[in-house]
Design a protein around this motif. Structure first.
Motif, PDB file in Angstrom:
ATOM      1  N   THR A 164       0.816  -1.218   0.000  1.00 19.61           N
ATOM      2  CA  THR A 164       0.000   0.000   0.000  1.00 19.61           C
ATOM      3  C   THR A 164       0.847   1.265   0.000  1.00 19.61           C
ATOM      4  O   THR A 164       0.366   2.343  -0.343  1.00 19.61           O
ATOM      5  N   ARG A 165       2.117   1.147   0.370  1.00 13.71           N
ATOM      6  CA  ARG A 165       2.987   2.327   0.408  1.00 13.71           C
ATOM      7  C   ARG A 165       3.773   2.526  -0.891  1.00 13.71           C
ATOM      8  O   ARG A 165       4.457   3.525  -1.051  1.00 13.71           O
ATOM      9  N   ALA A 166       3.675   1.585  -1.804  1.00 10.76           N
ATOM     10  CA  ALA A 166       4.439   1.672  -3.051  1.00 10.76           C
ATOM     11  C   ALA A 166       3.889   2.770  -3.950  1.00 10.76           C
ATOM     12  O   ALA A 166       2.678   3.007  -3.992  1.00 10.76           O
ATOM     13  N   THR A 167       4.789   3.430  -4.680  1.00  8.30           N
ATOM     14  CA  THR A 167       4.389   4.509  -5.594  1.00  8.30           C
ATOM     15  C   THR A 167       4.274   4.042  -7.032  1.00  8.30           C
ATOM     16  O   THR A 167       3.721   4.744  -7.874  1.00  8.30           O
ATOM     17  N   GLY A 168       4.811   2.866  -7.333  1.00 12.18           N
ATOM     18  CA  GLY A 168       4.780   2.372  -8.702  1.00 12.18           C
ATOM     19  C   GLY A 168       6.008   2.756  -9.502  1.00 12.18           C
ATOM     20  O   GLY A 168       6.145   2.374 -10.666  1.00 12.18           O
ATOM     21  N   LYS A 169       6.922   3.531  -8.902  1.00 11.69           N
ATOM     22  CA  LYS A 169       8.127   3.962  -9.605  1.00 11.69           C
ATOM     23  C   LYS A 169       9.279   2.976  -9.441  1.00 11.69           C
ATOM     24  O   LYS A 169      10.226   2.998 -10.206  1.00 11.69           O
ATOM     25  N   GLU A 170       9.192   2.127  -8.424  1.00 14.98           N
ATOM     26  CA  GLU A 170      10.248   1.145  -8.170  1.00 14.98           C
ATOM     27  C   GLU A 170       9.617  -0.202  -7.845  1.00 14.98           C
ATOM     28  O   GLU A 170       8.498  -0.268  -7.330  1.00 14.98           O
ATOM     29  N   MET A 171      10.350  -1.259  -8.143  1.00 18.46           N
ATOM     30  CA  MET A 171       9.836  -2.612  -7.939  1.00 18.46           C
ATOM     31  C   MET A 171      10.843  -3.427  -7.131  1.00 18.46           C
ATOM     32  O   MET A 171      12.037  -3.422  -7.433  1.00 18.46           O
ATOM     33  N   HIS A 172      10.346  -4.115  -6.097  1.00 22.70           N
ATOM     34  CA  HIS A 172      11.248  -4.958  -5.314  1.00 22.70           C
ATOM     35  C   HIS A 172      11.304  -6.373  -5.882  1.00 22.70           C
ATOM     36  O   HIS A 172      10.531  -6.739  -6.771  1.00 22.70           O
ATOM     37  N   GLY A 173      12.224  -7.152  -5.352  1.00 23.15           N
ATOM     38  CA  GLY A 173      12.511  -8.465  -5.920  1.00 23.15           C
ATOM     39  C   GLY A 173      11.353  -9.432  -5.930  1.00 23.15           C
ATOM     40  O   GLY A 173      11.192 -10.217  -6.871  1.00 23.15           O
ATOM     41  N   LYS A 174      10.511  -9.391  -4.903  1.00 24.59           N
ATOM     42  CA  LYS A 174       9.378 -10.323  -4.826  1.00 24.59           C
ATOM     43  C   LYS A 174       8.399 -10.095  -5.972  1.00 24.59           C
ATOM     44  O   LYS A 174       7.940 -11.047  -6.613  1.00 24.59           O
ATOM     45  N   ASN A 175       8.093  -8.826  -6.234  1.00 30.36           N
ATOM     46  CA  ASN A 175       7.154  -8.530  -7.318  1.00 30.36           C
ATOM     47  C   ASN A 175       7.788  -8.710  -8.690  1.00 30.36           C
ATOM     48  O   ASN A 175       7.095  -8.993  -9.670  1.00 30.36           O
ATOM     49  N   TRP A 176       9.100  -8.532  -8.766  1.00 26.87           N
ATOM     50  CA  TRP A 176       9.809  -8.808 -10.017  1.00 26.87           C
ATOM     51  C   TRP A 176       9.682 -10.287 -10.367  1.00 26.87           C
ATOM     52  O   TRP A 176       9.401 -10.649 -11.510  1.00 26.87           O
ATOM     53  N   SER A 177       9.848 -11.141  -9.376  1.00 24.15           N
ATOM     54  CA  SER A 177       9.719 -12.577  -9.603  1.00 24.15           C
ATOM     55  C   SER A 177       8.288 -12.945  -9.984  1.00 24.15           C
ATOM     56  O   SER A 177       8.065 -13.790 -10.853  1.00 24.15           O
ATOM     57  N   LYS A 178       7.314 -12.287  -9.338  1.00 27.46           N
ATOM     58  CA  LYS A 178       5.908 -12.560  -9.654  1.00 27.46           C
ATOM     59  C   LYS A 178       5.588 -12.132 -11.076  1.00 27.46           C
ATOM     60  O   LYS A 178       4.874 -12.834 -11.800  1.00 27.46           O
ATOM     61  N   LEU A 179       6.106 -10.992 -11.499  1.00 28.66           N
ATOM     62  CA  LEU A 179       5.881 -10.528 -12.873  1.00 28.66           C
ATOM     63  C   LEU A 179       6.423 -11.543 -13.872  1.00 28.66           C
ATOM     64  O   LEU A 179       5.748 -11.895 -14.843  1.00 28.66           O
ATOM     65  N   CYS A 180       7.634 -12.005 -13.627  1.00 22.30           N
ATOM     66  CA  CYS A 180       8.248 -12.964 -14.549  1.00 22.30           C
ATOM     67  C   CYS A 180       7.480 -14.281 -14.574  1.00 22.30           C
ATOM     68  O   CYS A 180       7.405 -14.939 -15.612  1.00 22.30           O
ATOM     69  N   LYS A 181       6.878 -14.632 -13.457  1.00 21.99           N
ATOM     70  CA  LYS A 181       6.099 -15.875 -13.390  1.00 21.99           C
ATOM     71  C   LYS A 181       4.740 -15.697 -14.046  1.00 21.99           C
ATOM     72  O   LYS A 181       4.329 -16.516 -14.882  1.00 21.99           O
ATOM     73  N   ASP A 182       4.015 -14.628 -13.667  1.00 26.18           N
ATOM     74  CA  ASP A 182       2.660 -14.412 -14.187  1.00 26.18           C
ATOM     75  C   ASP A 182       2.650 -14.134 -15.688  1.00 26.18           C
ATOM     76  O   ASP A 182       1.690 -14.482 -16.378  1.00 26.18           O
ATOM     77  N   CYS A 183       3.694 -13.489 -16.193  1.00 26.39           N
ATOM     78  CA  CYS A 183       3.758 -13.126 -17.612  1.00 26.39           C
ATOM     79  C   CYS A 183       4.487 -14.177 -18.449  1.00 26.39           C
ATOM     80  O   CYS A 183       4.774 -13.952 -19.628  1.00 26.39           O
ATOM     81  N   HIS A 184       4.828 -15.298 -17.826  1.00 24.72           N
ATOM     82  CA  HIS A 184       5.452 -16.432 -18.519  1.00 24.72           C
ATOM     83  C   HIS A 184       6.823 -16.084 -19.102  1.00 24.72           C
ATOM     84  O   HIS A 184       7.232 -16.672 -20.109  1.00 24.72           O
ATOM     85  N   VAL A 185       7.502 -15.138 -18.460  1.00 24.51           N
ATOM     86  CA  VAL A 185       8.910 -14.920 -18.804  1.00 24.51           C
ATOM     87  C   VAL A 185       9.700 -16.157 -18.359  1.00 24.51           C
ATOM     88  O   VAL A 185      10.609 -16.616 -19.043  1.00 24.51           O
ATOM     89  N   ILE A 186       9.326 -16.677 -17.217  1.00 22.73           N
ATOM     90  CA  ILE A 186       9.895 -17.936 -16.733  1.00 22.73           C
ATOM     91  C   ILE A 186       9.190 -19.079 -17.450  1.00 22.73           C
ATOM     92  O   ILE A 186       7.969 -19.246 -17.322  1.00 22.73           O
ATOM     93  N   ASP A 187       9.936 -19.832 -18.215  1.00 22.18           N
ATOM     94  CA  ASP A 187       9.351 -20.963 -18.934  1.00 22.18           C
ATOM     95  C   ASP A 187       9.823 -22.296 -18.386  1.00 22.18           C
ATOM     96  O   ASP A 187       9.415 -23.354 -18.871  1.00 22.18           O
ATOM     97  N   GLY A 188      10.690 -22.266 -17.376  1.00 23.39           N
ATOM     98  CA  GLY A 188      11.174 -23.501 -16.768  1.00 23.39           C
ATOM     99  C   GLY A 188      12.222 -24.222 -17.581  1.00 23.39           C
ATOM    100  O   GLY A 188      12.751 -25.249 -17.153  1.00 23.39           O
ATOM    101  N   LYS A 189      12.546 -23.696 -18.749  1.00 18.83           N
ATOM    102  CA  LYS A 189      13.526 -24.330 -19.624  1.00 18.83           C
ATOM    103  C   LYS A 189      14.687 -23.374 -19.909  1.00 18.83           C
ATOM    104  O   LYS A 189      15.812 -23.633 -19.509  1.00 18.83           O
ATOM    105  N   ASN A 190      14.397 -22.306 -20.623  1.00 19.80           N
ATOM    106  CA  ASN A 190      15.442 -21.326 -20.935  1.00 19.80           C
ATOM    107  C   ASN A 190      15.640 -20.323 -19.804  1.00 19.80           C
ATOM    108  O   ASN A 190      16.754 -19.851 -19.567  1.00 19.80           O
ATOM    109  N   VAL A 191      14.535 -19.973 -19.133  1.00 14.97           N
ATOM    110  CA  VAL A 191      14.592 -19.027 -18.027  1.00 14.97           C
ATOM    111  C   VAL A 191      13.953 -19.657 -16.798  1.00 14.97           C
ATOM    112  O   VAL A 191      12.809 -20.109 -16.854  1.00 14.97           O
TER     113      VAL A 191
END
Length: 219
Positions: free
Chosen positions: A64-91
């Protein structure tokens, strides 16, 4: 006098006169050029906006305190997972964590949008190995643009003997028992208050309403 007249004579303009042009055609050409440039710039702006919007949505997720200008590691990992950047093979999740640690500042725990794009560029080389660097970046952008964090479903209640025993209305006693009918449905206000019986019958009388039936049956 002859010399003065010669000096005052202006030199001839050797530039050939411009051919007359159609003003309507000139305006149409200028408008076409302007529209072409505007549409190109608009497409680029829309692409960047979509990527920034996705970055912002994931950056503020769960904070709730985030401004949207910076992203921490937990949400970075979630983005890569939810958007299928992580494919379990190459990434893999390990690749994602390594890139994040590499891109962020030494004393920082978050990444900016510019660093976010650098991280995506690093991952794009692994995610799309068969494409050129530029094509790989565009492909990984497409995976993210317009996306938002996936919200998990509501947690289901766990069935256990203890819970079943505590919620079984047939085993309730005292005032709690009076709040439910035999089927287990709550009685509402009737189960919480003592209602006055103004029917005229003695309290506890079980044959109320049977008099007329008996009289008519005996005739």
């Amino acid at each position: 006098m002859a010399d003065n007249k010669a000096k005052s004579t202006k030199p001839m303009n050797k530039t050939p006169p411009k051919s007359p042009s159609d003003p309507a055609k000139d305006r149409a050409a200028k408008r076409l050029s302007y529209d072409s440039n505007s549409s190109h710039e608009g497409a680029m702006a829309g692409e960047i906006s979509a990527l920034e919007e996705a970055f912002r949505k994931f950056a503020i997720h769960g904070d709730t305190r985030a401004t949207g200008k910076e992203m921490h590691g937990k949400n970075w990992s979630k983005l890569c997972k939810d958007c299928h950047v992580i494919d379990g093979k190459n990434v893999t999740i390990t690749d994602v964590d390594i890139v994040f640690s590499k891109i962020k500042g030494k004393s920082s725990r978050t990444i900016t949008f510019e660093q976010f794009k650098e991280a995506l560029q690093e991952l794009s080389k692994k995610r799309f190995k068969d494409k050129s660097d530029e094509e790989a970046v565009q492909e990984i952008y497409k995976l993210i643009e317009g996306k938002a964090p996936i919200i998990s479903g509501v947690t289901k209640a766990i069935s256990s003997p203890t819970v079943s025993r505590l919620t079984d209305t047939t085993k309730f006693t005292g005032s709690h028992k009076e709040r439910f009918d035999p089927s287990g449905k709550g009685k509402g206000k009737a189960g919480r208050e003592d209602l006055v019986d103004d029917s005229g019958y003695v309290s506890g009388y079980k044959h109320a309403g049977t008099y007329d039936h008996k009289v008519q049956g005996s005739k």
